[in-house]
Every structure is written in C-alpha cells, then in structure tokens.
Design a protein around this motif. Structure first.
Motif, PDB file in Angstrom:
ATOM      1  N   LEU A  34     -15.344  51.007  19.082  1.00  0.00           N
ATOM      2  CA  LEU A  34     -15.483  52.217  19.884  1.00  0.00           C
ATOM      3  C   LEU A  34     -16.856  52.257  20.536  1.00  0.00           C
ATOM      4  O   LEU A  34     -17.867  51.998  19.894  1.00  0.00           O
ATOM      5  CB  LEU A  34     -15.291  53.459  18.998  1.00  0.00           C
ATOM      6  N   GLU A  35     -16.891  52.590  21.833  1.00  0.00           N
ATOM      7  CA  GLU A  35     -18.134  52.659  22.575  1.00  0.00           C
ATOM      8  C   GLU A  35     -18.400  54.103  22.991  1.00  0.00           C
ATOM      9  O   GLU A  35     -17.464  54.907  23.142  1.00  0.00           O
ATOM     10  CB  GLU A  35     -18.068  51.757  23.808  1.00  0.00           C
ATOM     11  N   PRO A  36     -19.698  54.451  23.183  1.00  0.00           N
ATOM     12  CA  PRO A  36     -20.027  55.827  23.573  1.00  0.00           C
ATOM     13  C   PRO A  36     -19.299  56.286  24.842  1.00  0.00           C
ATOM     14  O   PRO A  36     -18.923  57.457  24.957  1.00  0.00           O
ATOM     15  CB  PRO A  36     -21.545  55.769  23.802  1.00  0.00           C
ATOM     16  N   SER A  37     -19.096  55.356  25.800  1.00  0.00           N
ATOM     17  CA  SER A  37     -18.431  55.732  27.046  1.00  0.00           C
ATOM     18  C   SER A  37     -16.992  56.174  26.809  1.00  0.00           C
ATOM     19  O   SER A  37     -16.430  56.938  27.607  1.00  0.00           O
ATOM     20  CB  SER A  37     -18.468  54.559  28.030  1.00  0.00           C
ATOM     21  N   ASP A  38     -16.379  55.700  25.709  1.00  0.00           N
ATOM     22  CA  ASP A  38     -15.010  56.107  25.398  1.00  0.00           C
ATOM     23  C   ASP A  38     -14.936  57.595  25.051  1.00  0.00           C
ATOM     24  O   ASP A  38     -13.874  58.203  25.161  1.00  0.00           O
ATOM     25  CB  ASP A  38     -14.458  55.285  24.232  1.00  0.00           C
ATOM     26  N   MET A  39     -16.049  58.153  24.602  1.00  0.00           N
ATOM     27  CA  MET A  39     -16.090  59.554  24.210  1.00  0.00           C
ATOM     28  C   MET A  39     -16.894  60.390  25.202  1.00  0.00           C
ATOM     29  O   MET A  39     -17.328  61.502  24.900  1.00  0.00           O
ATOM     30  CB  MET A  39     -16.704  59.678  22.808  1.00  0.00           C
ATOM     31  N   GLU A  75      -7.408  45.787  23.348  1.00  0.00           N
ATOM     32  CA  GLU A  75      -8.148  47.015  23.627  1.00  0.00           C
ATOM     33  C   GLU A  75      -8.132  47.987  22.449  1.00  0.00           C
ATOM     34  O   GLU A  75      -9.142  48.611  22.132  1.00  0.00           O
ATOM     35  CB  GLU A  75      -7.553  47.691  24.865  1.00  0.00           C
ATOM     36  N   ALA A  76      -7.013  48.092  21.778  1.00  0.00           N
ATOM     37  CA  ALA A  76      -6.900  49.053  20.673  1.00  0.00           C
ATOM     38  C   ALA A  76      -7.724  48.637  19.458  1.00  0.00           C
ATOM     39  O   ALA A  76      -7.993  49.451  18.569  1.00  0.00           O
ATOM     40  CB  ALA A  76      -5.436  49.213  20.267  1.00  0.00           C
ATOM     41  N   ASN A  77      -8.137  47.356  19.395  1.00  0.00           N
ATOM     42  CA  ASN A  77      -8.862  46.851  18.235  1.00  0.00           C
ATOM     43  C   ASN A  77     -10.339  46.597  18.516  1.00  0.00           C
ATOM     44  O   ASN A  77     -11.056  46.140  17.628  1.00  0.00           O
ATOM     45  CB  ASN A  77      -8.217  45.544  17.745  1.00  0.00           C
ATOM     46  N   ARG A  78     -10.779  46.850  19.732  1.00  0.00           N
ATOM     47  CA  ARG A  78     -12.192  46.628  20.016  1.00  0.00           C
ATOM     48  C   ARG A  78     -13.019  47.790  19.465  1.00  0.00           C
ATOM     49  O   ARG A  78     -12.510  48.897  19.254  1.00  0.00           O
ATOM     50  CB  ARG A  78     -12.423  46.489  21.524  1.00  0.00           C
TER      51      ARG A  78
END
Length: 235
Positions: free
Chosen positions: A153-158, A148-151
C-alpha cells in the motif's frame, strides 16, 4: 633487487587498475553484464601476472590497457546503438506474464523452474499467482511486478501527501563539530549547543555521532557507548 621490482610493479598495477576502473565506470557485481564480468576477470588475472613478471612486465601492462580500452569502446558503442547493446550485452526476457510461463525464455536464460521459484521466494513471492510479470535482466537478476492487489500500500492510494524526506546532514563525528555542514543546515553553534543541552549533552566530546534532519530542523544525537554490551541478539 627482484623484491624491489615486485614491489614497484605491484604498485604500478594497483594504480593502473584504479585508473582503468575510473575509465570503465564503477559498477557493483550485481550490475555487471557477462561481458563486463569476463573483462574484469581477465584484467585482474593479467594485473596479477604483471606484478610478478620480472622479465617483460610491459607486455602484461599493454594487455591490460587493451582489455580496458575494449571495455570502454564497447560501453560507448552499446550506449549509442540499441542493436549492438542487444547483441553484446543481451536483452531482458519475460519469464512470466499474466499467469503464463514462457518456457523458451526460461531456456534462453538458462534457468529451470527450480531456480526460478528460488528467485521468486527470495523476492518474497511463494505463490506465482501473486506475480503479474517476471523479467530476467541482462545481469542475471529477476525483476518482479506483483499483481496490483498484492503490491504494498502506498500513500497515494489513500490520497495522502507525506512530507518529502531529505538526507540528514552530519554535524558531529567522534566528538568533533563539522562547522561547514552545520552552516549548510542554516544553524550555528549557539543553536547546536542549545539542542545538545536539551538532550542532556554538555559538550560535543560526549557525542559519538550527530546529524540534523533538515526537514524538521531536528538534531539527532548518539552518545559514546558507556557500557559494554556483551549479549549477542543474533546468537
């Protein structure tokens, strides 16, 4: 007469292969199972023989039809039965999960560590600790789920909600306006000419390719190449 017969049987074999391909379904090479691959090679070989067999071409034609029907029946059976799908097509194998390599599954997949590491590098993973799960698919490819830490970044994460993009609609090709597609965008020729004028184009003949971004109702134009670009950026 023999040449004419070869031409005729070749055309028949091409038409037969086309119809059988439509029956069996279109797949890319990377999507083929081992069974599909074997059937494809066999049908291609028989079709080539059919094109040049001047004495009994009907035999090759019958054999081609039998192979195709078998492939179709197998696809129907495997689509309805999970057990038959595993038996004929195969099933995915977990090669790595949560930091643990499964040696038995690597052997079943006929993959040694060097091959596995090569697959990982091709996917952009040079460090196995960045991989949560690696699965060997039935078609020979390897699917990788990153930690998870290396995938990426997606807009939903922000907590962002980006505007959903849609397919661009082609309205100009080789200087010709596709009026039917233009109507699909909700625009007309008056709008098209106005937008072309804004970008420095006086008529459609000056445009090599043009499309409309339907989300923003934006016209994107590519002119004909004026100067020959002799430089090669890939040299």
């Amino acid at each position: 007469m023999e040449i004419l017969q070869v031409i005729l049987t070749s055309l028949i074999s091409i038409i037969t292969l086309f119809l059988l391909t439509k029956l069996m379904g279109n797949k890319q090479v990377s999507q083929l199972s081992m069974f599909d691959y074997i059937i494809g090679i066999s049908i291609g070989s028989i079709a080539a023989e059919f094109a040049t067999d001047l004495e009994n071409p009907e035999r090759s034609l019958i054999a081609t039809l039998i192979y195709a029907v078998c492939a179709y029946l197998v696809s129907v059976v495997t689509g309805k039965s999970t057990h038959m799908r595993k038996l004929i097509i195969g099933r995915p194998l977990i090669l790595l999960d949560n930091g643990k390599l499964y040696r038995k599954n690597l052997k079943k997949a006929r993959i040694d560590m060097s091959d596995f590491l090569t697959h990982c590098r091709n996917k952009g993973f040079f460090d196995l600790s960045q991989i949560q799960t690696a699965v060997f698919e039935y078609n020979g490819s390897i699917s990788i789920l990153p930690v998870e830490a290396n995938r990426p970044l997606e807009p939903s994460d922000m907590d962002l909600e980006p505007v959903q993009q849609k397919l661009h609609i082609n309205v100009i090709l080789d200087g010709n306006i596709n009026e039917e597609n233009l109507k699909k965008t909700g625009n007309n020729k008056v709008w098209l000419e106005k937008e072309m004028s804004k970008q420095g184009f006086h008529k459609a003949k000056e445009v090599f390719f043009g499309c409309v971004d339907t989300v923003a109702n934006r016209l994107i134009l590519f002119p004909y190449e004026i100067e020959n670009n002799t430089s090669d950026p890939f040299e």
